[in-house]
Every structure is written in C-alpha cells, then in structure tokens.
Design an enzyme around this catalytic site. Sequence first.
Site, PDB file in Angstrom:
ATOM      1  N   TYR A 164      -1.784  -0.286  11.003  1.00 34.65           N
ATOM      2  CA  TYR A 164      -1.891  -0.990   9.712  1.00 34.65           C
ATOM      3  C   TYR A 164      -0.689  -0.671   8.830  1.00 34.65           C
ATOM      4  CZ  TYR A 164      -3.236  -1.539   4.788  1.00 34.65           C
ATOM      5  OH  TYR A 164      -3.238  -1.837   3.441  1.00 34.65           O
ATOM      6  N   THR A 203       0.819  -1.205   0.000  1.00 35.74           N
ATOM      7  CA  THR A 203       0.000   0.000   0.000  1.00 35.74           C
ATOM      8  C   THR A 203       0.859   1.264   0.000  1.00 35.74           C
ATOM      9  OG1 THR A 203      -1.453   1.274   1.469  1.00 35.74           O
ATOM     10  CG2 THR A 203      -0.090  -0.350   2.524  1.00 35.74           C
ATOM     11  N   ASP A 204       0.265   2.368  -0.454  1.00 40.11           N
ATOM     12  CA  ASP A 204       0.968   3.656  -0.381  1.00 40.11           C
ATOM     13  C   ASP A 204       1.033   4.185   1.054  1.00 40.11           C
ATOM     14  OD1 ASP A 204      -1.709   4.346  -0.026  1.00 40.11           O
ATOM     15  OD2 ASP A 204      -1.757   5.870  -1.597  1.00 40.11           O
TER      16      ASP A 204
HETATM   17  P1  NAD Z   1      -9.438  -7.351   2.511  1.00 38.35           P
HETATM   18  O1  NAD Z   1      -9.384  -7.021   3.959  1.00 38.35           O
HETATM   19  O2  NAD Z   1     -10.683  -7.070   1.748  1.00 38.35           O
HETATM   20  O3  NAD Z   1      -9.127  -8.915   2.305  1.00 38.35           O
HETATM   21  C1  NAD Z   1      -8.104  -9.560   2.991  1.00 38.35           C
HETATM   22  C2  NAD Z   1      -8.269 -11.055   2.763  1.00 38.35           C
HETATM   23  O4  NAD Z   1      -7.193 -11.717   3.462  1.00 38.35           O
HETATM   24  C3  NAD Z   1      -9.569 -11.634   3.344  1.00 38.35           C
HETATM   25  O5  NAD Z   1     -10.144 -12.530   2.415  1.00 38.35           O
HETATM   26  C4  NAD Z   1      -9.127 -12.349   4.602  1.00 38.35           C
HETATM   27  O6  NAD Z   1      -9.961 -13.463   4.940  1.00 38.35           O
HETATM   28  C5  NAD Z   1      -7.731 -12.798   4.211  1.00 38.35           C
HETATM   29  N1  NAD Z   1      -6.850 -13.023   5.381  1.00 38.35           N
HETATM   30  C6  NAD Z   1      -6.690 -12.199   6.443  1.00 38.35           C
HETATM   31  N2  NAD Z   1      -5.824 -12.760   7.320  1.00 38.35           N
HETATM   32  C7  NAD Z   1      -5.422 -13.936   6.778  1.00 38.35           C
HETATM   33  C8  NAD Z   1      -4.518 -14.944   7.188  1.00 38.35           C
HETATM   34  N3  NAD Z   1      -3.868 -14.865   8.349  1.00 38.35           N
HETATM   35  N4  NAD Z   1      -4.334 -16.033   6.388  1.00 38.35           N
HETATM   36  C9  NAD Z   1      -5.005 -16.122   5.195  1.00 38.35           C
HETATM   37  N5  NAD Z   1      -5.878 -15.192   4.775  1.00 38.35           N
HETATM   38  C10 NAD Z   1      -6.079 -14.108   5.540  1.00 38.35           C
HETATM   39  O7  NAD Z   1      -8.188  -6.613   1.867  1.00 38.35           O
HETATM   40  P2  NAD Z   1      -8.050  -5.929   0.427  1.00 38.35           P
HETATM   41  O8  NAD Z   1      -8.613  -4.572   0.487  1.00 38.35           O
HETATM   42  O9  NAD Z   1      -8.532  -6.878  -0.590  1.00 38.35           O
HETATM   43  O10 NAD Z   1      -6.469  -5.796   0.334  1.00 38.35           O
HETATM   44  C11 NAD Z   1      -5.675  -6.841  -0.217  1.00 38.35           C
HETATM   45  C12 NAD Z   1      -4.216  -6.429  -0.155  1.00 38.35           C
HETATM   46  O11 NAD Z   1      -4.029  -5.210  -0.877  1.00 38.35           O
HETATM   47  C13 NAD Z   1      -3.722  -6.154   1.262  1.00 38.35           C
HETATM   48  O12 NAD Z   1      -2.423  -6.659   1.380  1.00 38.35           O
HETATM   49  C14 NAD Z   1      -3.722  -4.639   1.368  1.00 38.35           C
HETATM   50  O13 NAD Z   1      -2.737  -4.193   2.270  1.00 38.35           O
HETATM   51  C15 NAD Z   1      -3.401  -4.248  -0.049  1.00 38.35           C
HETATM   52  N6  NAD Z   1      -3.923  -2.945  -0.479  1.00 38.35           N
HETATM   53  C16 NAD Z   1      -5.240  -2.630  -0.315  1.00 38.35           C
HETATM   54  C17 NAD Z   1      -5.716  -1.395  -0.776  1.00 38.35           C
HETATM   55  C18 NAD Z   1      -7.177  -1.011  -0.648  1.00 38.35           C
HETATM   56  O14 NAD Z   1      -7.546   0.123  -0.970  1.00 38.35           O
HETATM   57  N7  NAD Z   1      -8.057  -1.908  -0.228  1.00 38.35           N
HETATM   58  C19 NAD Z   1      -4.850  -0.489  -1.404  1.00 38.35           C
HETATM   59  C20 NAD Z   1      -3.500  -0.859  -1.550  1.00 38.35           C
HETATM   60  C21 NAD Z   1      -3.058  -2.087  -1.110  1.00 38.35           C
END
Ligand code: NAD
Length: 363
Positions: free
Chosen positions: A161, A135-136
Amino acid sequence: MSSPILITGGAGFIGSNFVLEWIGNKRGPLVNLDKLTYAGNPLTLSTIENDPDYTFVHGDICDADLLQGLFQKYRFSAVLHFAAESHVDRSIAGPDAFLTTNIRGTFELLQAARKHYDSLTGAKRDNFRFLHVSTDEVFGTLSPDDPAFHEETPYAPNSPYAASKAASDHLVRAWHHTYKLPTLMTNCSNNYGPYQFPEKLIPLMIANALAGKSLPVYGDGMQVRDWLYVGDHCSAIRTVLAKGKLGETYNIGGCNQRTNMEVVHTLCNLLDELVPDSPHRPHRNLIKHVTDRPGHDRRYAIDARKIERELGWKPAESFETGFRKTVEWYLNNPAWVEGVTSGAYQHWIEENYGHRTGQTVSA
Ligand code: NAD
Ligand code: TYD
C-alpha cells in the site's frame, strides 16, 4: 453557474466525510467519481443524492475515456484525488489492485487533468488545482526517539500500500515539475471517525466488541499511530485547496500518538461506560494478541508545523473528544455498519484473521 470540483473516491471513508461537509455547507457544485469497490458505500451519501449541487458518477479512475468525457462535460475547477485502495492488510494479501488503482489510476487522472488544464485560459487556468490526498505511510517507520515525519523526510515505504501511494506521490510531483500542472499534496496520519469501513483498527474493534467477538491486536500492540479525526483532515484539505502553494506538500496530523493497546483500552473503557448493560463488560477481556502483520511499521508520527505556520490550520478535536464522538456515532448507526459488513466483508474477515493464532488477554 460555476464549474464543479471533481472528487475521486467520494463514497469512501474520508471522501464521503468531505463530500457531506461540502454539500451540507453549500460550498458549490461537486462531481463524485467512485468505482464503488467494497470500500465505497452509496448509502453514506443518500441524504445528499438529490441535492442540485451533487452529481455521482459510477466509474473507474483507470478509465481514460471516461475521464476525458467528464473533464470535457464539466470543465472542473479543481480535482481532489481521494480514490485509492487503502488497507495495508489487503495490500499484503493481494497487491495487484493497489498498483492498478493507486499508480495507474493516478497516472490517468493526471493525464486527463493536464489536458484539461492546457485548454484553460485566464482566471480559470490561474485558479485550477489538482490536490492529491496521500498518507504518512510513504515515509516508512520510526524508532521511539526519532523525530516525527516532516515534508522533507525521505520516502521509505514498507508495505505494498505505502509503496503504491509513494509511487503516486512521485507522479504528482513529476507532473508539476515537468508539465507545470498546479498540484498540491497532503500526507496525513491515521484517520478515525464516522463512516470508516470496519476493516481498519478502530471501527473493527468497535464492531467486534459490540458483538462480543475477540479484539485482535497484532503482535504486542505497542505500535504507535498518530490519530486525527476525519473532520479535521477534511478541514486541512479545504485549507490547502484554498491557500496552499503550488507544487508544495503539507503534512497533516493531530499530535495524538497512541499505541494500539492504548487505543483499544480507551475504547473498551468507553464502551463499558456507554453500554452499561452490555453482557460483554468489561470489554477489555475480549482483547486477544494475534500473529503480527508481516513488515508491520512500528511507529508513525507527523510534524504538522508547516501547515499550521504557513496556512494557519490546526485540528479542532483532541483524541478524547474525537474518539468519543466516533464511538457514539457507531453506537447510533448500527444500520450503516450492518449494511457494509454483510456479504464480501465476511470473506475478508476469514481471509485476514482465520490463519492468525493468538491468545486472549485477561485484564
Ligand atoms: P477508502 O478505502 O475508505 O475509500 C476509497 C474510495 O475509493 C472508495 O469509495 C472506493 O470505492 C474508491 N475507489 C477505489 N478504487 C477506485 C477506482 N479505481 N476508481 C474510482 N474509485 C475508486 O479510503 P479512505 O480511508 O477514505 O482514504 C482516502 C484517501 O486518503 C486515500 O488516498 C488514502 O490513501 C488517503 N489516506 C487515508 C488515511 C486513513 O487513515 N484512512 C490516512 C491518510 C491518507
Ligand atoms: P489500520 O487501521 O489498518 O491502519 P494502518 O495499518 O494504515 O496504520 O491499523 C492501525 C494499527 O492497528 C496498525 O498498527 C495495525 C493495527 N491493527 C491491529 O492490531 N489489529 C487489527 O485487526 C487491525 C485491522 C489493525
């Protein structure tokens, strides 16, 4: 048959969008490892559950034995690591799970991938990739006139986070540098789109507005985020997987900086148009400024010129087209929202919003 790729966290928001596109376009076999926390929803993937290219494994990335067994069984050709605890407000209320999943979990995955990589030879070894999705927010916060985050911007995470994601990024970097694991890393701005859990700004505001509940804007609402449609994030990840240079990081963003107030007003106007018979029109009357988030980052902005210059990636959606698609998706999929917002979700809403004081803002 070719070896599958491993996706972690493929039942969450971005992971499920990635998996649906991958399987839908017959890009190859894929194993999805997900713990199914509150954020992981199997319903999202029900349309592909019987696809021969798709395998779901219910499990935790912190479980070293499980990981080792999966690598031995499937001999993965690549790992795409999405799994994380991802919500800033939850990290403030309870940071433990963030340190466990985001740091310990990434460590265990790196160790399992390294052992597997060391066992590979020839083309399988040359082609193996470990792509870490980040993430940023690891870069901290910007003032209004600061240049956007680029790949060399020093890390300065401000929330639990962001700190836990920064730690995981450092682990990935070290595993490349020390053990020569063929890693790739992406740091992306805020995503929006279908299947986002309604704890994050845009789906929360949509769900509340449709129910006639107040729209809780933290503080003055002049914080800036750089919004990217989730499908564009997924296409950027596929591009980095295919063409990224080993050990490099790529910033991903949509060049769509908006204040939270702009986002919420855009949403209210769109809902006024798309739900003309709503008893809650004009929806902007539901806006309520509430107590701010502690340590709230003021502005994020991404300089995505490297991925465009070196890998030829650009987003396909503007904020206007992506936002309209997203709102229409939520309007057309009330059963999905209903399915994820029953039970534990209500408890979170009470925990996060119950103590915040605030006032409604009339237009
Ligand atoms: P989310 O919270 O919607 O989904 C996370 C998923 O990970 C869920 O399905 C959860 O069940 C699973 N999970 C959590 N803990 C776990 C574990 N210990 N073992 C296995 N599975 C596990 O998150 P997202 O928004 O889809 O983000 C996905 C990735 O992208 C993350 O790494 C986040 O940091 C990154 N990210 C998100 C955004 C955003 O705007 N949402 C932006 C940039 C980067
Ligand atoms: P969020 O979707 O939680 O993403 P992040 O904190 O990772 O950027 O929040 C986006 C912005 O919206 C952020 O500045 C916090 C703000 N926000 C609100 O004003 N009210 C809310 O109820 C939520 C969830 C977020």
